[in-house]
Scaffold this motif. Structure first.
Motif, PDB file in Angstrom:
ATOM      1  N   SER A   1      -9.807  23.780  21.594  1.00 55.98           N
ATOM      2  CA  SER A   1     -10.039  24.811  22.607  1.00 55.98           C
ATOM      3  C   SER A   1      -9.289  24.440  23.871  1.00 55.98           C
ATOM      4  CB  SER A   1     -11.525  24.964  22.904  1.00 55.98           C
ATOM      5  OG  SER A   1     -12.011  23.785  23.496  1.00 55.98           O
TER       6      SER A   1
ATOM      7  N   GLU B   1      -8.467  26.087  28.144  1.00 52.80           N
ATOM      8  CA  GLU B   1      -8.725  27.121  29.116  1.00 52.80           C
ATOM      9  C   GLU B   1      -7.391  27.671  29.565  1.00 52.80           C
ATOM     10  OE1 GLU B   1     -10.643  25.845  32.662  1.00 52.80           O
ATOM     11  OE2 GLU B   1     -10.643  27.867  33.506  1.00 52.80           O
ATOM     12  N   ASP B   2      -7.279  29.000  29.576  1.00 56.97           N
ATOM     13  CA  ASP B   2      -6.044  29.621  30.006  1.00 56.97           C
ATOM     14  C   ASP B   2      -6.394  30.708  31.012  1.00 56.97           C
ATOM     15  OD1 ASP B   2      -3.455  30.327  30.226  1.00 56.97           O
ATOM     16  OD2 ASP B   2      -3.273  31.279  28.262  1.00 56.97           O
TER      17      ASP B   2
ATOM     18  N   ASN C   1      -9.862  29.865  25.158  1.00 57.29           N
ATOM     19  CA  ASN C   1      -9.056  30.076  23.957  1.00 57.29           C
ATOM     20  C   ASN C   1      -9.572  29.126  22.891  1.00 57.29           C
ATOM     21  OD1 ASN C   1      -5.914  31.479  24.422  1.00 57.29           O
ATOM     22  ND2 ASN C   1      -7.368  31.263  26.100  1.00 57.29           N
TER      23      ASN C   1
ATOM     24  N   TYR D   1      -9.637  27.875  18.936  1.00 60.23           N
ATOM     25  CA  TYR D   1      -9.005  27.927  17.616  1.00 60.23           C
ATOM     26  C   TYR D   1     -10.079  27.767  16.565  1.00 60.23           C
ATOM     27  CZ  TYR D   1      -4.391  27.497  19.677  1.00 60.23           C
ATOM     28  OH  TYR D   1      -3.249  27.732  20.388  1.00 60.23           O
TER      29      TYR D   1
ATOM     30  N   GLU E   1       0.397  32.313  15.283  1.00 59.77           N
ATOM     31  CA  GLU E   1      -0.984  32.363  15.742  1.00 59.77           C
ATOM     32  C   GLU E   1      -1.413  33.811  15.858  1.00 59.77           C
ATOM     33  OE1 GLU E   1      -1.647  30.128  19.271  1.00 59.77           O
ATOM     34  OE2 GLU E   1      -0.972  28.256  18.364  1.00 59.77           O
TER      35      GLU E   1
ATOM     36  N   VAL F   1      -4.040  36.325  17.461  1.00 55.34           N
ATOM     37  CA  VAL F   1      -4.813  36.267  18.697  1.00 55.34           C
ATOM     38  C   VAL F   1      -5.794  37.438  18.735  1.00 55.34           C
ATOM     39  CG1 VAL F   1      -4.647  36.278  21.198  1.00 55.34           C
ATOM     40  CG2 VAL F   1      -2.815  35.265  19.853  1.00 55.34           C
TER      41      VAL F   1
ATOM     42  N   HIS G   1      -8.661  39.183  21.130  1.00 61.98           N
ATOM     43  CA  HIS G   1      -9.157  39.185  22.513  1.00 61.98           C
ATOM     44  C   HIS G   1     -10.458  39.990  22.576  1.00 61.98           C
ATOM     45  CE1 HIS G   1      -7.918  38.847  26.911  1.00 61.98           C
ATOM     46  NE2 HIS G   1      -9.131  39.306  26.894  1.00 61.98           N
TER      47      HIS G   1
ATOM     48  N   VAL H   1     -10.821  34.520  23.963  1.00 63.75           N
ATOM     49  CA  VAL H   1      -9.707  34.674  23.032  1.00 63.75           C
ATOM     50  C   VAL H   1      -9.942  33.754  21.850  1.00 63.75           C
ATOM     51  CG1 VAL H   1      -7.239  34.392  22.701  1.00 63.75           C
ATOM     52  CG2 VAL H   1      -8.105  35.289  24.856  1.00 63.75           C
TER      53      VAL H   1
ATOM     54  N   ARG I   1      -8.215  32.245  18.389  1.00 64.67           N
ATOM     55  CA  ARG I   1      -6.882  32.087  17.824  1.00 64.67           C
ATOM     56  C   ARG I   1      -6.974  31.468  16.442  1.00 64.67           C
ATOM     57  NH1 ARG I   1      -2.277  31.608  21.331  1.00 64.67           N
ATOM     58  NH2 ARG I   1      -2.765  32.535  23.336  1.00 64.67           N
TER      59      ARG I   1
END
Ligand code: SF4
Lengths: 171, 152
Positions: B19, B21-22, B27, B29, B66, B68, B70, B81, B83
């Motif tokens: 994981s 942070e964006d 985010n 996985y 990937e 994605v 959301h 998110v 992924r």
């Protein structure tokens, strides 16, 4: 409009004593054609906005003999390719062109219709110019061209029509 | 909820592989086979009722695509998110259109653009692309019309 623009001296002979004006059939037919061009109601992308503005009250292409936009290709004389032609749209553009009755003319309006415009490099879905699909008479650069530019192009088309010959050149 | 709390909540029920942070958004996985279960969990228990979009990103250098997802919650106005990492040669992932109806068309789009197979999808036809254009958003896509921009 054609008469108001004035008739070329060469084409006119006055018969003395009678109010008769003679002009060549070629001139009369071309004047008729170039001053009653119906445009196909047909826009592909952002350039269509400027095309609509050109037809609307402020610029009003009807002043120059373009009258009504035709809602069917069978009644239209002029196709203004206003916008991007995608690979998916190209066969439909071609079909519309083929449905138009002769004589028919095409104006490529804007960078997209000339060459693919902003999509010329990396696009996977844009046809690089309307002339890859149908024959084009007039190219108008711009992104989008202003209504004045479109009007200028349309008047250039009228001048082009005035130069048409009734007879085919011997090949 | 901040992203750490959301991450902890997901971790109570499902495994999170990685994981990050964006821009303040979590985010996470997760494993390919788990996506439908996690999506249902997000919707029913964490109240992320909106699936904003599904898309994909191609990473040829890592041989990975990937996918994605959301999500958005109307209750807390949070975004998450999810992924999934796929092998480029064998890009296949279970559909979540059974959980979110909107996923149907998003998956069709991701499928035609990246050549991803969404197994179990009710109708995995092309959405917008005409025939003859295959996976154009993969980085190694070639088209005779394309003239790459000259390098500055
Ligand atoms: S030339 Fe510019 S304004 Fe016209 S359709 Fe293309 S992108 Fe739009």
């Amino acid at each position: 409009m054609g008469l108001m623009n004035g008739i070329d001296e060469k084409l006119v002979r006055k018969i003395p004593g009678a109010p008769v004006v003679l002009a060549s059939a070629e001139w009369a037919i071309n004047a008729g054609r170039s001053n009653s061009i119906w445009t196909l109601t047909f826009g592909l992308r952002c350039c269509a906005m400027e095309m609509m503005a050109t037809g609307a009250a402020k610029y009003d292409w009807a002043r120059f003999g373009f009258e009504v936009p035709a809602a069917s290709p069978r009644r239209a004389d002029l196709m203004i390719v206003a916008g991007t032609i995608t690979t998916k749209m190209a066969p439909l553009v071609k079909r519309l062109y083929e449905q138009m009755a002769e004589p028919k003319y095409v104006i490529a309006m804007g960078a997209c219709a000339i060459s693919g415009g902003p999509f010329i490099y990396d696009s996977y879905s844009v046809v690089r110019g309307a002339d890859k699909v149908i024959p084009v008479d007039i190219y108008i650069p711009g992104c989008p061209p202003r209504p004045e530019a479109l009007l200028d192009g349309m008047i250039k088309l009228q001048e082009k029509i005035m130069k048409q010959k009734l007879t085919k050149a011997a090949s | 909820m901040n992203f750490q709390e959301i991450l902890e909540k997901i971790k109570t029920k499902h495994e999170v592989l990685e994981s990050k942070e964006d821009l303040g958004v979590l985010n996470a996985y997760i494993a390919t086979a788990k996506i439908a279960a996690v999506a249902a969990f997000m919707k029913d228990e964490l109240k992320f009722e909106q699936l904003n979009f599904i898309t994909a990103v191609d990473f040829p250098a890592n041989n990975a695509i990937e996918v994605v997802y959301h999500f958005f919650s109307y209750e807390t106005a949070d975004s998450v998110v999810l992924r999934i990492k796929l092998d480029r040669a064998k890009a296949e992932v279970p559909t979540i259109s059974g959980v979110f109806k909107t996923a149907d068309w998003h998956e069709r789009e991701a499928s035609e653009m990246f050549g991803i197979k969404f197994s179990g999808h009710p109708d995995l036809n092309r959405l917008l692309l005409p025939d003859g254009i295959e996976s154009p958003l993969r980085k190694d896509y070639k088209n005779p019309d394309m003239t790459p921009l000259p390098k500055a």
